[in-house]
Every structure is written in structure tokens, then in C-alpha cells.
Design a protein around this motif. Structure first.
Motif, PDB file in Angstrom:
ATOM      1  N   ALA A   1       0.857  -1.331  -0.012  1.00 27.65           N
ATOM      2  CA  ALA A   1       0.096   0.051  -0.172  1.00 27.65           C
ATOM      3  C   ALA A   1       0.721   1.181   0.049  1.00 27.65           C
ATOM      4  O   ALA A   1       0.562   2.136  -0.589  1.00 27.65           O
ATOM      5  N   TYR A   2       1.962   1.248   0.720  1.00 34.01           N
ATOM      6  CA  TYR A   2       2.673   2.324   1.102  1.00 34.01           C
ATOM      7  C   TYR A   2       3.279   2.485  -0.522  1.00 34.01           C
ATOM      8  O   TYR A   2       3.519   3.734  -0.970  1.00 34.01           O
ATOM      9  N   GLN A   3       3.882   1.758  -1.281  1.00 37.26           N
ATOM     10  CA  GLN A   3       4.435   1.790  -2.624  1.00 37.26           C
ATOM     11  C   GLN A   3       3.399   2.180  -3.429  1.00 37.26           C
ATOM     12  O   GLN A   3       3.515   3.191  -4.368  1.00 37.26           O
ATOM     13  N   HIS A   4       2.080   1.696  -3.537  1.00 39.80           N
ATOM     14  CA  HIS A   4       1.057   2.197  -4.343  1.00 39.80           C
ATOM     15  C   HIS A   4       0.850   3.958  -4.090  1.00 39.80           C
ATOM     16  O   HIS A   4       0.781   4.440  -5.059  1.00 39.80           O
ATOM     17  N   TYR A   5       0.970   4.161  -2.715  1.00 40.10           N
ATOM     18  CA  TYR A   5       0.818   5.671  -2.503  1.00 40.10           C
ATOM     19  C   TYR A   5       1.782   6.373  -3.031  1.00 40.10           C
ATOM     20  O   TYR A   5       1.771   7.615  -3.591  1.00 40.10           O
ATOM     21  N   GLN A   6       2.923   5.930  -2.889  1.00 41.91           N
ATOM     22  CA  GLN A   6       3.992   6.830  -3.357  1.00 41.91           C
ATOM     23  C   GLN A   6       3.998   7.056  -4.738  1.00 41.91           C
ATOM     24  O   GLN A   6       4.544   7.913  -5.443  1.00 41.91           O
ATOM     25  N   ARG A   7       3.337   5.993  -5.678  1.00 44.66           N
ATOM     26  CA  ARG A   7       3.525   6.211  -7.185  1.00 44.66           C
ATOM     27  C   ARG A   7       2.221   7.262  -7.606  1.00 44.66           C
ATOM     28  O   ARG A   7       2.303   7.766  -8.681  1.00 44.66           O
ATOM     29  N   LEU A   8       1.506   7.990  -6.508  1.00 44.14           N
ATOM     30  CA  LEU A   8       0.200   8.683  -6.748  1.00 44.14           C
ATOM     31  C   LEU A   8       1.030   9.958  -7.301  1.00 44.14           C
ATOM     32  O   LEU A   8       2.131  10.488  -6.547  1.00 44.14           O
ATOM     33  N   PRO A   9       0.377  10.863  -8.192  1.00 43.86           N
ATOM     34  CA  PRO A   9       0.787  12.349  -8.158  1.00 43.86           C
ATOM     35  C   PRO A   9       0.767  13.123  -7.058  1.00 43.86           C
ATOM     36  O   PRO A   9      -0.249  12.550  -6.338  1.00 43.86           O
ATOM     37  N   ALA A  10       1.803  13.991  -6.876  1.00 50.88           N
ATOM     38  CA  ALA A  10       1.807  14.733  -5.708  1.00 50.88           C
ATOM     39  C   ALA A  10       0.278  15.316  -5.327  1.00 50.88           C
ATOM     40  O   ALA A  10      -0.150  15.480  -4.127  1.00 50.88           O
ATOM     41  N   GLU A  11      -0.343  15.941  -6.466  1.00 51.76           N
ATOM     42  CA  GLU A  11      -1.562  16.402  -6.228  1.00 51.76           C
ATOM     43  C   GLU A  11      -2.973  15.483  -5.727  1.00 51.76           C
ATOM     44  O   GLU A  11      -3.694  15.994  -5.225  1.00 51.76           O
ATOM     45  N   GLU A  12      -2.508  14.234  -5.957  1.00 52.45           N
ATOM     46  CA  GLU A  12      -3.514  13.308  -5.385  1.00 52.45           C
ATOM     47  C   GLU A  12      -3.453  12.713  -4.020  1.00 52.45           C
ATOM     48  O   GLU A  12      -4.256  12.052  -3.701  1.00 52.45           O
ATOM     49  N   ARG A  13      -2.203  13.253  -3.555  1.00 47.83           N
ATOM     50  CA  ARG A  13      -1.804  12.685  -1.994  1.00 47.83           C
ATOM     51  C   ARG A  13      -2.552  13.239  -1.087  1.00 47.83           C
ATOM     52  O   ARG A  13      -2.975  14.572  -1.326  1.00 47.83           O
ATOM     53  N   ASP A  14      -2.862  12.709   0.013  1.00 44.41           N
ATOM     54  CA  ASP A  14      -3.782  13.001   1.062  1.00 44.41           C
ATOM     55  C   ASP A  14      -3.059  12.968   2.410  1.00 44.41           C
ATOM     56  O   ASP A  14      -2.539  11.807   2.377  1.00 44.41           O
ATOM     57  N   GLU A  15      -3.129  14.063   3.324  1.00 44.93           N
ATOM     58  CA  GLU A  15      -2.339  13.652   4.632  1.00 44.93           C
ATOM     59  C   GLU A  15      -2.656  12.693   5.374  1.00 44.93           C
ATOM     60  O   GLU A  15      -2.162  11.934   6.118  1.00 44.93           O
ATOM     61  N   ARG A  16      -4.335  12.597   5.234  1.00 42.71           N
ATOM     62  CA  ARG A  16      -4.934  11.500   6.257  1.00 42.71           C
ATOM     63  C   ARG A  16      -4.481  10.136   5.601  1.00 42.71           C
ATOM     64  O   ARG A  16      -4.266   9.337   6.479  1.00 42.71           O
ATOM     65  N   ILE A  17      -4.454  10.057   4.529  1.00 38.89           N
ATOM     66  CA  ILE A  17      -4.111   8.612   3.922  1.00 38.89           C
ATOM     67  C   ILE A  17      -2.501   8.299   4.335  1.00 38.89           C
ATOM     68  O   ILE A  17      -2.080   7.322   4.829  1.00 38.89           O
ATOM     69  N   GLU A  18      -1.684   9.337   4.135  1.00 40.23           N
ATOM     70  CA  GLU A  18      -0.211   9.262   4.332  1.00 40.23           C
ATOM     71  C   GLU A  18      -0.197   8.806   5.908  1.00 40.23           C
ATOM     72  O   GLU A  18       0.519   8.292   6.268  1.00 40.23           O
ATOM     73  N   ALA A  19      -1.061   9.429   6.912  1.00 39.34           N
ATOM     74  CA  ALA A  19      -0.766   9.229   8.275  1.00 39.34           C
ATOM     75  C   ALA A  19      -1.332   7.920   8.497  1.00 39.34           C
ATOM     76  O   ALA A  19      -0.707   7.085   9.362  1.00 39.34           O
ATOM     77  N   LEU A  20      -2.521   7.461   7.796  1.00 38.83           N
ATOM     78  CA  LEU A  20      -2.965   5.908   7.951  1.00 38.83           C
ATOM     79  C   LEU A  20      -2.014   5.064   7.694  1.00 38.83           C
ATOM     80  O   LEU A  20      -1.785   4.044   8.244  1.00 38.83           O
ATOM     81  N   LEU A  21      -1.264   5.168   6.544  1.00 41.32           N
ATOM     82  CA  LEU A  21      -0.246   4.271   6.040  1.00 41.32           C
ATOM     83  C   LEU A  21       0.877   4.246   6.754  1.00 41.32           C
ATOM     84  O   LEU A  21       1.731   3.101   7.213  1.00 41.32           O
ATOM     85  N   ALA A  22       1.459   5.476   7.571  1.00 41.81           N
ATOM     86  CA  ALA A  22       2.502   5.403   8.455  1.00 41.81           C
ATOM     87  C   ALA A  22       2.239   4.634   9.629  1.00 41.81           C
ATOM     88  O   ALA A  22       3.027   3.865  10.099  1.00 41.81           O
ATOM     89  N   GLY A  23       1.047   4.896  10.173  1.00 44.14           N
ATOM     90  CA  GLY A  23       0.731   4.138  11.346  1.00 44.14           C
ATOM     91  C   GLY A  23       0.470   2.735  11.134  1.00 44.14           C
ATOM     92  O   GLY A  23       0.841   1.689  11.989  1.00 44.14           O
ATOM     93  N   ALA A  24      -0.043   2.384   9.972  1.00 42.79           N
ATOM     94  CA  ALA A  24      -0.049   0.725   9.408  1.00 42.79           C
ATOM     95  C   ALA A  24       1.193   0.161   9.384  1.00 42.79           C
ATOM     96  O   ALA A  24       1.432  -0.887   9.824  1.00 42.79           O
ATOM     97  N   ARG A  25       2.405   1.073   8.891  1.00 41.51           N
ATOM     98  CA  ARG A  25       3.601   0.519   8.880  1.00 41.51           C
ATOM     99  C   ARG A  25       4.325   0.395  10.262  1.00 41.51           C
ATOM    100  O   ARG A  25       4.868  -0.635  10.562  1.00 41.51           O
ATOM    101  N   GLU A  26       3.978   1.181  11.330  1.00 38.14           N
ATOM    102  CA  GLU A  26       4.467   1.057  12.479  1.00 38.14           C
ATOM    103  C   GLU A  26       3.808  -0.114  13.161  1.00 38.14           C
ATOM    104  O   GLU A  26       4.628  -0.912  13.867  1.00 38.14           O
ATOM    105  N   GLU A  27       2.459  -0.149  12.817  1.00 39.16           N
ATOM    106  CA  GLU A  27       1.799  -1.122  13.572  1.00 39.16           C
ATOM    107  C   GLU A  27       2.208  -2.595  12.964  1.00 39.16           C
ATOM    108  O   GLU A  27       2.585  -3.535  13.746  1.00 39.16           O
TER     109      GLU A  27
END
Length: 168
Positions: free
Chosen positions: A31-57
């Protein structure tokens, strides 16, 4: 990932714990790699936070599973590359096969939840004695399963949020 109806040996349990470890790595990295392939204008801070939390978990889950595996008796079956088994399961789909990062993450969280649910059922169906305390083993797996269920809920809530329409 399917789990046998019963877990009858330390070797079988070790292999299943190894699968859990690799599953955690694959699901979260994907999921993180998928997110990183998104264009910058499609990124969302809430999704980024969710994925960061998921990686820590996921890292915490791997550590807990590795500790269980390390405590097992040394008569484990010969190692099979479980990483290949997990990747083979996930090679059937690519992140792009899902309608966005959140659908991919939801699929991964649900897959992990189901794996732990099946593993718990298989251990409970077994009367085998393991090289580790059964109650502690089941408590750890139930904690991880509960965290995966919370992950499913968190992703679903974010998907229902109107501000992430471009990502769902």
C-alpha cells in the motif's frame, strides 16, 4: 492465505508464524508503494498518516511474531521460503487492480485479519502441546487480529470521508 484446520506441531506453528511475518511486510509495503506512485496533487495527509501508522503497527506485529517463533522448541521443520508463498498469493493482483490506495490497503488489512482469525481457530482446534505457552500465544494472536480489525475500520472510515473521493 489458507491455514490448515489444525496446528499439530511446533514446526507447523513456526511456519505459520513466518507466513504472518512476511504477510505483514507485504501488505504494508504494498500500500505504501502504491501511495508513493500517486501524483503529488492526489496525495492526502490523512491517507499518508494512516499508512504510516499501519507501517508502525506492522513492525510491532512482526516483532511480536518473531518473538513467538524464537520461543518455539528447536525441532521446527526445514525452512521453506515463506516469502515466496506470500508473494505468490499477492502476485495475483497488482495495486493498480484496485480503485485506489485505500481499496488496496483495505484488501490487505482484511487478508491479514482473516489469516490471524484462521490461525487462531486452527490452534484452538488442536490439542498439541507447543514449545510456548498456548494462552500467551493465543493472547498475542488475538491482539494482532484485533489491531487488524481496527485497521479495517480505520480504512473504511477514511474511504467514506468525502475528502478522499479522488483516492477511493
Amino acid at each position: 492465505m489458507s491455514v490448515a484446520p489444525r496446528v499439530d506441531s511446533d514446526g507447523q506453528l513456526a511456519r505459520l508464524l513466518q507466513i504472518g511475518i512476511v504477510l505483514e511486510e507485504v501488505v504494508e509495503a504494498r500500500a505504501y508503494q502504491h501511495y508513493q506512485r500517486l501524483p503529488a496533487e492526489e496525495r492526502d495527509e490523512r491517507i499518508e498518516a494512516l499508512l504510516a501508522g499501519a507501517r508502525e503497527e506492522s513492525a510491532e506485529h512482526r516483532e511480536r511474531l518473531e518473538a513467538l517463533e524464537a520461543d518455539l522448541d528447536g525441532d521446527a521443520e526445514p525452512a521453506v521460503d515463506v516469502a515466496d508463498l506470500v508473494r505468490e498469493h499477492y502476485s495475483r493482483t497488482d495495486p493498480e487492480d484496485f480503485d485506489g490506495v485505500l481499496y488496496d490497503q483495505l484488501n490487505g488489512e482484511e487478508t491479514a485479519y482473516k489469516f490471524y482469525d484462521d490461525l487462531i481457530d486452527a490452534i484452538e482446534a488442536s490439542d498439541a502441546r507447543f514449545g510456548i505457552d498456548r494462552d500467551a500465544l493465543l493472547a498475542t494472536l488475538r491482539d494482532i487480529r484485533a489491531a487488524e480489525a481496527e485497521g479495517v475500520e480505520a480504512v473504511a472510515e477514511l474511504m467514506e470521508s468525502p475528502q478522499t473521493e479522488a483516492d477511493t
